[in-house]
Design an enzyme around this catalytic site. Structure first.
Site, PDB file in Angstrom:
ATOM      1  N   GLY A 162      -6.985  -3.765  42.901  1.00 27.60           N
ATOM      2  CA  GLY A 162      -5.754  -4.059  43.609  1.00 27.60           C
ATOM      3  C   GLY A 162      -4.854  -2.824  43.626  1.00 27.60           C
ATOM      4  O   GLY A 162      -5.133  -1.810  42.984  1.00 27.60           O
ATOM      5  N   GLY A 163      -3.772  -2.899  44.366  1.00 29.68           N
ATOM      6  CA  GLY A 163      -2.821  -1.796  44.412  1.00 29.68           C
ATOM      7  C   GLY A 163      -3.108  -0.821  45.536  1.00 29.68           C
ATOM      8  O   GLY A 163      -4.068  -0.962  46.291  1.00 29.68           O
TER       9      GLY A 163
ATOM     10  N   ILE B  41      -2.371   3.592  46.441  1.00 34.97           N
ATOM     11  CA  ILE B  41      -2.958   4.879  46.059  1.00 34.97           C
ATOM     12  C   ILE B  41      -2.367   5.383  44.743  1.00 34.97           C
ATOM     13  O   ILE B  41      -1.184   5.157  44.458  1.00 34.97           O
ATOM     14  CB  ILE B  41      -2.761   5.932  47.173  1.00 34.97           C
TER      15      ILE B  41
ATOM     16  N   HIS C  62      -5.332  10.358  39.327  1.00 36.23           N
ATOM     17  CA  HIS C  62      -5.791  10.539  37.954  1.00 36.23           C
ATOM     18  C   HIS C  62      -6.117  12.005  37.748  1.00 36.23           C
ATOM     19  O   HIS C  62      -6.635  12.677  38.665  1.00 36.23           O
ATOM     20  CB  HIS C  62      -7.057   9.723  37.674  1.00 36.23           C
TER      21      HIS C  62
ATOM     22  N   GLY D  35      -3.749  -1.098  38.130  1.00 33.10           N
ATOM     23  CA  GLY D  35      -4.454  -1.776  39.205  1.00 33.10           C
ATOM     24  C   GLY D  35      -5.746  -2.336  38.646  1.00 33.10           C
ATOM     25  O   GLY D  35      -6.491  -1.620  37.973  1.00 33.10           O
TER      26      GLY D  35
ATOM     27  N   PHE E 212      -5.258   0.903  33.697  1.00 35.31           N
ATOM     28  CA  PHE E 212      -3.954   1.582  33.719  1.00 35.31           C
ATOM     29  C   PHE E 212      -4.144   3.093  33.586  1.00 35.31           C
ATOM     30  O   PHE E 212      -5.168   3.582  33.102  1.00 35.31           O
ATOM     31  CB  PHE E 212      -3.059   1.071  32.586  1.00 35.31           C
ATOM     32  N   ALA E 213      -3.124   3.829  34.016  1.00 35.40           N
ATOM     33  CA  ALA E 213      -3.096   5.288  33.878  1.00 35.40           C
ATOM     34  C   ALA E 213      -1.709   5.690  33.396  1.00 35.40           C
ATOM     35  O   ALA E 213      -0.722   5.536  34.122  1.00 35.40           O
ATOM     36  CB  ALA E 213      -3.425   5.955  35.206  1.00 35.40           C
TER      37      ALA E 213
ATOM     38  N   CYS F 231       1.432   4.655  44.764  1.00 36.23           N
ATOM     39  CA  CYS F 231       1.417   3.191  44.838  1.00 36.23           C
ATOM     40  C   CYS F 231       2.041   2.667  46.121  1.00 36.23           C
ATOM     41  O   CYS F 231       2.402   1.490  46.219  1.00 36.23           O
ATOM     42  CB  CYS F 231       2.099   2.568  43.615  1.00 36.23           C
TER      43      CYS F 231
END
Length: 241
Positions: free
Chosen positions: A89-90, A92, A95, A162, A174-175, A191
């Site tokens: 989900g989410g 852009i 990372h 996401g 998560f990041a 996002c």
């Protein structure tokens, strides 16, 4: 219910390779659940928590807008970055080095069957971790992730999230920006949210670098408490099929 979670430290790994590894673990859990349902096999399902750091990469969620990537293919190459459309989900996100990426691959039947609660627990894990560094972090209504000064003109996101879930099995995650190069966020609308900045823990603390291993330990401590889990730590090399 199996509340034991294998924490696997993958080191610095290519995004696509890690995504395929996630998919294999995810499928193994789903296959076990299907076998249990069809054959009443009574098999225990596994749970995993992957820590990884990726080379520069942009990923777009299944509901994301490609126009939020502000680079051409040529510019991506110039920045030594890759791009993938993926099944979380989410919208852009980015990372890269200096970022803690966590992928919990859990059978929520072992914990609780509530995706909303799951996301709030991941946010709470980060909020409690940042509090240990004297940083007050919060949620932003309607926007998954962890933010600072959310109700001010200086709102900035420190952790993106996401996930994907099927039959209560989760993947992606998560990041958290710890020592991230924030310049890479200038190449996207993070996002899909305009007008809000992105930050990193080292920037907020006024430090050149924060000890990433220390941050991971704090994250796991709060994760263990929130999920009432038993954690088993491993160093893992991704085994290719």
């Amino acid at each position: 219910m199996n509340k034991s979670i294998e924490v696997r430290e993958l080191g610095n790994k290519d995004f696509k390779e890690t995504w395929a590894y996630q998919e294999r673990l995810f499928k193994d859990i789903l296959d076990t659940k299907i076998k249990n349902r069809r054959e009443d096999a009574g098999l225990e399902t596994s749970n995993y928590f992957l820590f990884v750091e990726h080379p520069h990469v942009y990923t777009l969620g299944k509901s994301g807008d490609l126009s939020n990537l502000l680079l051409s293919e040529e510019q991506l190459k110039e920045k030594e970055a890759t791009f993938y459309k993926i099944n979380r989900g989410g919208d852009i996100t980015y990372h890269g080095p200096g970022q803690i990426v966590g992928y919990p691959i859990l059978d929520l039947d072992n914990f609780f069957t509530d995706i909303h609660k799951y996301l709030r627990f991941l946010e709470e894990m980060v909020i409690l971790t940042l509090a240990e560094y004297g940083i007050i972090a919060t949620r932003s209504e309607g926007e998954t992730g962890v933010w600072l000064d959310v109700d001010t003109p200086f709102a900035r996101k420190v952790c993106a999230m996401g996930v994907r879930a099927s039959r209560w099995v989760t993947m992606h995650g998560f990041a958290l920006n710890v020592n991230a190069d924030l310049g890479y966020f200038d190449n996207i609308i993070p996002c899909g949210i305009k007008g809000k900045a992105v930050t990193s823990l080292n920037v907020e603390l006024g430090l050149e670098k924060v000890n990433i291993d220390e941050v991971k330990e704090k994250l796991l401590k709060h994760f263990k408490t929130l999920f009432e889990a038993e954690l088993i730590l491993q160093q893992t090399e991704i085994q290719k099929e």
